[in-house]
Design a protein around this motif. Sequence first.
Motif, PDB file in Angstrom:
ATOM      1  N   HIS A 102      24.542  34.966  77.475  1.00  0.00           N
ATOM      2  CA  HIS A 102      24.667  34.077  76.596  1.00  0.00           C
ATOM      3  C   HIS A 102      25.744  34.524  75.545  1.00  0.00           C
ATOM      4  O   HIS A 102      26.191  35.795  75.530  1.00  0.00           O
ATOM      5  CB  HIS A 102      23.312  33.653  75.851  1.00  0.00           C
ATOM      6  N   TYR A 103      26.368  33.755  74.769  1.00  0.00           N
ATOM      7  CA  TYR A 103      27.437  34.421  73.761  1.00  0.00           C
ATOM      8  C   TYR A 103      26.411  34.814  72.380  1.00  0.00           C
ATOM      9  O   TYR A 103      25.937  34.238  71.814  1.00  0.00           O
ATOM     10  CB  TYR A 103      28.214  33.026  73.366  1.00  0.00           C
ATOM     11  N   HIS A 104      26.762  35.886  72.471  1.00  0.00           N
ATOM     12  CA  HIS A 104      26.308  36.785  71.184  1.00  0.00           C
ATOM     13  C   HIS A 104      27.594  36.727  70.189  1.00  0.00           C
ATOM     14  O   HIS A 104      27.166  37.117  68.963  1.00  0.00           O
ATOM     15  CB  HIS A 104      26.063  38.096  71.693  1.00  0.00           C
ATOM     16  N   GLU A 105      28.792  36.639  70.453  1.00  0.00           N
ATOM     17  CA  GLU A 105      29.853  36.700  69.622  1.00  0.00           C
ATOM     18  C   GLU A 105      30.574  35.393  69.716  1.00  0.00           C
ATOM     19  O   GLU A 105      30.088  34.235  70.302  1.00  0.00           O
ATOM     20  CB  GLU A 105      30.666  37.970  70.006  1.00  0.00           C
ATOM     21  N   SER A 106      31.883  35.295  69.663  1.00  0.00           N
ATOM     22  CA  SER A 106      32.372  34.101  69.564  1.00  0.00           C
ATOM     23  C   SER A 106      32.505  33.588  71.165  1.00  0.00           C
ATOM     24  O   SER A 106      32.713  34.265  72.031  1.00  0.00           O
ATOM     25  CB  SER A 106      34.142  34.331  69.294  1.00  0.00           C
ATOM     26  N   VAL A 107      32.723  32.283  71.377  1.00  0.00           N
ATOM     27  CA  VAL A 107      32.636  31.812  72.598  1.00  0.00           C
ATOM     28  C   VAL A 107      34.031  32.075  73.279  1.00  0.00           C
ATOM     29  O   VAL A 107      34.297  31.881  74.622  1.00  0.00           O
ATOM     30  CB  VAL A 107      32.436  30.217  72.727  1.00  0.00           C
ATOM     31  N   LYS A 108      35.082  32.420  72.491  1.00  0.00           N
ATOM     32  CA  LYS A 108      36.558  32.821  73.141  1.00  0.00           C
ATOM     33  C   LYS A 108      36.679  34.236  73.567  1.00  0.00           C
ATOM     34  O   LYS A 108      37.289  34.701  74.123  1.00  0.00           O
ATOM     35  CB  LYS A 108      37.260  32.805  72.141  1.00  0.00           C
TER      36      LYS A 108
END
Length: 129
Positions: A102-108
């Motif tokens: 899962h995204y913990h930081e930016s989805v980029k």
Amino acid sequence: MNFTLVNEAKRHKLDPYDPTRFKLLFIDHNNVDLYGLTLKAGRTYREDPKKDWGENNAVIVLNEAAIQQLGFKSAEEALHEHIWLNLWGSEDREIIGVVEDHYHESVKTAVAPTIYYPNNGAAQQSIFQ
């Protein structure tokens, strides 16, 4: 709070140097449910840390990116296997759970191999940013 570890998680202690960065997140027994994370295999930590961690924190939860980086083909294959993790004591850890990436930081930003480390209340935070 999270930290970045380099060359501190391996299948075997004597494996060659690997510059992969692993994220380290401190969690407790309810973080997986609280944040709606999906367990791909196994389980998360128990509410009573002594039942899982004992004196040597001998179990660990990882994400899919981490098990792939460690050379496991699937969450099921990684479950109950042992890895070398050089953190605060015991180096031999049994994988008890694998969490879906899962995204913990930016989805980029690509999802980093992540170690979900038990928060035993010793000046650690359980924060997802």
